[in-house]
Design an enzyme around this catalytic site. Structure first.
Site, short mmCIF file in Angstrom:
data_model
loop_
_atom_site.label_atom_id
_atom_site.label_comp_id
_atom_site.label_asym_id
_atom_site.label_seq_id
_atom_site.Cartn_x
_atom_site.Cartn_y
_atom_site.Cartn_z
N GLY A 172 0.74 -1.24 0.06
CA GLY A 172 0.00 0.04 0.07
C GLY A 172 0.78 1.19 0.04
N ASP A 200 10.84 4.53 -5.63
CA ASP A 200 9.97 3.23 -5.57
C ASP A 200 11.31 2.11 -5.54
OD1 ASP A 200 8.02 1.42 -5.32
OD2 ASP A 200 7.49 1.43 -7.34
N LYS A 247 15.23 -3.58 -6.47
CA LYS A 247 14.86 -2.71 -7.57
C LYS A 247 15.95 -1.79 -8.07
CE LYS A 247 9.71 -2.21 -7.39
NZ LYS A 247 8.65 -1.31 -7.27
N TRP A 277 9.54 -8.66 -8.08
CA TRP A 277 9.15 -9.59 -6.85
C TRP A 277 9.50 -11.13 -7.38
CZ3 TRP A 277 6.04 -13.27 -8.48
CH2 TRP A 277 5.22 -13.20 -9.99
N CYS A 292 -4.59 1.26 -13.44
CA CYS A 292 -5.24 -0.23 -13.90
C CYS A 292 -5.53 -0.37 -15.27
CB CYS A 292 -6.59 -0.39 -13.36
SG CYS A 292 -6.47 -0.60 -11.40
CA CA Z 1 6.21 0.35 -4.56
#
Ligand code: CA
Length: 720
Positions: free
Chosen positions: A214, A337, A364, A426, A644
């Site tokens: 989240g 991120d 990442k 991931w 999305c």
């Molecule tokens: Ca993230």
């Protein structure tokens, strides 16, 4: 038997299985007797001793990474580089939804347990493919709004006859492994916040450890431990400090707060533990991977700077209490991120004649890290993909040396490699102790990071602090193709001691599957193009390939039942890359078909023909809007809808509506869908709290223009 379950060559198998049972070698007999004893007691009788000694029962896959060290290496070698060409489809099962599938199955004493989209759980007879039970937690579909990265689930955990799953609406549920009935069901997250769970639980010493996601929204990350028997909360560790005017939950958070500034807690701070964990039973340390900041842009969440602990860190905790032991931060003051939630692998490596207990991660940010897992000491880090945001990691301090201009808070957007999809996401990697290599499902991608000058915090919605309208693809076809070409994927076989690549297999697209290595000198991986392939582990030669028809992102496993080795993988493309529109949409144009695929030697099962992906014909109303109005709608779409429905209103997947292709009826109902929640049960929640009536009109105008563009391009195209 469920009619969707199809056993291939059942007759052939039953003839073979009788004779195979007579051929089982001595060690396999031992394995079988263990199996039958435990099965007599209870289904999925997994305990600490079994996972710690998982190498004594190579036929099972008892925990998410098979072993607590999460190496994802199968010691089975019945299927190997000499006979791999005989590998064929044993059975398959079509899941009831076609959304993204990211789960690693468990294989325990002849039963496969696997989770799927909307947090559903399935148990199969691992040999016949018969569906033994399935469980649907009936999550609220509107929760899709809070799922940054699809309504996926990465797997279940097993312990003492129970199967545990985390749900997209933040629950942790214990199921009876024998029949799937609910034993306990607890809410692990505040229900009024944008938390989701997509990661697999781990069970350590009777504690079910579960994190959440989240951090694209406004949550404060934490990891919790629940009693495996009762579901009682035993401990919780927050990964970022809360409001300093209130007591800190533990002393380390008081220290962590010194690395923050401003009023970060008002927007959560982020730092979610949404995927990776590992455990060392000897050191009794639980390792958690911590995610990005919320908002992404540090200049918003912590305006005076700071490292912002424990964002983008590996943190070691005591599994009994959640007590902090050490941490290593891969990306201090993250603004990109650059999560450190990626797969962590524990191994004992021989470095300069000394055995070192290490933890390895390819987060990442594009550097492959080797750390001392006893104390977090930095050993080494090198780039495993194209990295421009930092030149190197300083050997003395263990800190990255940032390139100029990568922090976009000066008002100039930064174009960095990697982007937010990461050099590795991931998708699990794998370490083979036989070859000494780590196989990374790596990728190259860029990110356009632009500070949102007009940012205002919006509870329960995207709060990255980035202006996404500056990150859209160029309209010019040549420029567009040039940018898209920067997004690629590959397997890199990485020597963690020398910190260099040994071999590489390039892919045509990014967002490929997780990896399994085996003692048969094999590396298995599915990919975005819908292939499930096996490579020679020592040199990367392609040895075998199966046309899976649909992209694969999940990681395969291997197991053995009745003396026969199987390889299993869940197909079904999806996940966070769906945000990327055309970049993501380069894989096969067939309807996504989420499937369990299981392979064995000398099987020759066939899949039904793929269903072509037909978007239909756009039926837009006439358009008279000005270019300026369309641009306003474009900008709104790219701040409200694209996460999305995809960049440029291009849906990457068959299961999410491509809004350029709306029917006349959908155009008519547009407002009822977007504001009224007409399709809430399909996963399209009402956006009434986040989009105004006038804004819906603007977005609709933009989509109408995009539909007309499709019609123009179709009409301009030569007859086929
Ligand atoms: Ca993230």
């Amino acid at each position: 038997m469920n009619p969707k379950s199809k056993r291939v060559d059942r007759l052939l198998f039953s003839i073979f299985s009788a004779s195979l049972l007579l051929l089982v070698a001595c060690d396999e007999q031992a394995e079988l007797s263990v199996t039958s004893t435990t099965q007599a007691k209870t289904t999925a009788a997994v305990d600490a001793a079994r996972i710690v000694d998982a190498n004594n029962e190579p036929g099972n896959w008892l925990a998410h990474g098979r072993t607590y060290d999460e190496q994802r290496f199968s010691p089975l070698a019945d299927i190997n580089d000499n006979n791999i060409e005989r590998l064929g489809l044993s059975w398959f099962y079509d899941f009831p939804t076609n959304r993204g599938m990211e789960a690693t199955p468990l294989a325990i004493d002849g039963v496969l347990y696997v989770s799927g989209s909307w947090s559903m759980v399935y148990a199969f007879d691992a040999v016949s493919g018969e569906l033994l039970w399935q469980y649907n937690p009936e999550v609220t579909k509107a929760k899709a709004l809070h799922a940054c990265c699809d309504v996926v689930n990465r797997g279940v955990a097993a312990w003492d006859g129970k199967i545990y799953v985390g749900t997209i609406d933040g629950r942790l549920i214990a199921l009876d492994a024998a029949d799937g009935h609910v034993i306990w069901d607890v809410q692990t997250t505040p229900e009024d916040a944008a938390y989701t769970i997509t990661g697999a639980p781990r069970v350590v010493k009777g504690n079910v450890i579960i994190g959440n996601g989240g951090a694209e929204f406004d949550v404060r990350g934490f990891v919790s431990a629940y009693d495996a028997q009762t579901g009682a909360l035993n401990w919780r560790f927050y990964t970022v400090p809360g409001d300093p005017s209130k007591p800190f939950e533990n002393p380390i958070l008081e220290k962590a707060a010194e690395t923050w500034s401003g009023e970060w807690w008002k927007m959560g701070g982020g730092g979610t533990v949404w995927d990776s964990m590992a455990y060392d039973p000897e050191l009794d340390l639980l390792y958690i991977g911590v995610g990005n900041g919320a908002p992404w842009d540090r200049s918003i969440r912590s305006p005076e700077g700071g490292d912002n602990l424990f964002l983008s860190s590996i943190v070691a905790l005591r599994p009994d209490t959640g007590e902090y032991v050490w941490h290593y931060q891969t990306t201090p003051g993250d603004s990109w991120d650059y999560t450190a939630t990626q797969h962590m692998i524990l191994a004992d490596l021989q470095v300069g004649g000394t055995t070192r207990k290490v933890i390895m991660q390819a987060p990442k940010n594009g550097f492959f890290y080797v750390l001392n897992r006893e104390n977090g000491e930095f050993y080494s880090a090198e780039k495993y993909t194209l990295v421009t945001w930092a030149s190197h990691v300083d050997q003395e301090t263990g800190r990255p040396v940032e390139a100029a201009g990568v922090r976009y808070d000066a008002g100039v957007p930064a174009v960095n490699f990697p982007g937010s999809q990461g050099g590795h996401n991931w998708h699990p990697m794998s370490y083979s102790p036989n070859t000494g290599l780590v196989y990374i499902p790596a990728q190259q991608n860029l990110g356009v990071y632009a500070h949102d000058d007009g940012f205002s915090y919006e509870k329960g919605f995207y709060n990255t602090g980035l202006d996404w309208t500056k990150a859209t693809l160029p309209d010019d076809p040549e420029q567009r193709a040039g940018v898209i070409g920067q997004f690629t994927g590959f397997i890199t076989a990485w020597d963690p001691i020398a910190q260099k690549e040994v071999w590489r297999v390039p892919h045509s697209n990014l967002w490929n599957g997780g990896i399994l290595s085996t003692a048969g000198n094999l590396v298995f991986q599915g990919n975005a193009d819908g292939q499930f392939a096996a490579y020679k582990a020592d040199n990367g030669d392609l040895l075998w390939n199966f046309e899976a028809q649909t992209g694969i992102v999940a990681a395969p496993i291997s197991y053995r039942v009745g003396g026969k080795q199987y390889v299993a993988v869940v197909a079904g493309w999806g996940g966070s890359l769906i945000t990327f529109g055309e970049i993501a949409n380069r894989s096969k144009g067939s309807v996504n078909r989420s499937r369990m695929l299981v392979f064995e030697l000398d099987a020759n099962g066939k899949l039904p023909d793929p269903v072509p992906f037909d978007r239909g014909t756009p039926e837009p109303p006439a358009i008279t809007a000005s270019a300026e109005t369309i641009q306003q709608g474009d900008d709104l779409y790219h701040s409200r809808c694209f996460a999305c429905h995809g960049e440029g209103a291009i849906s990457a997947v068959s299961y999410i509506a491509d809004l350029r292709y709306m029917s006349a009826n959908t155009h008519k109902n547009f407002k009822a869908i977007v504001l009224g929640g007409l399709y809430q049960d399909r996963g399209m929640p009402s956006m009434a709290s986040h989009i105004s009536d006038a804004e819906v009109d603007l977005i609709h105008t933009y989509l109408t223009s995009m539909a007309h563009r499709v019609l123009e391009e179709t009409n301009a195209a030569p007859d086929q």
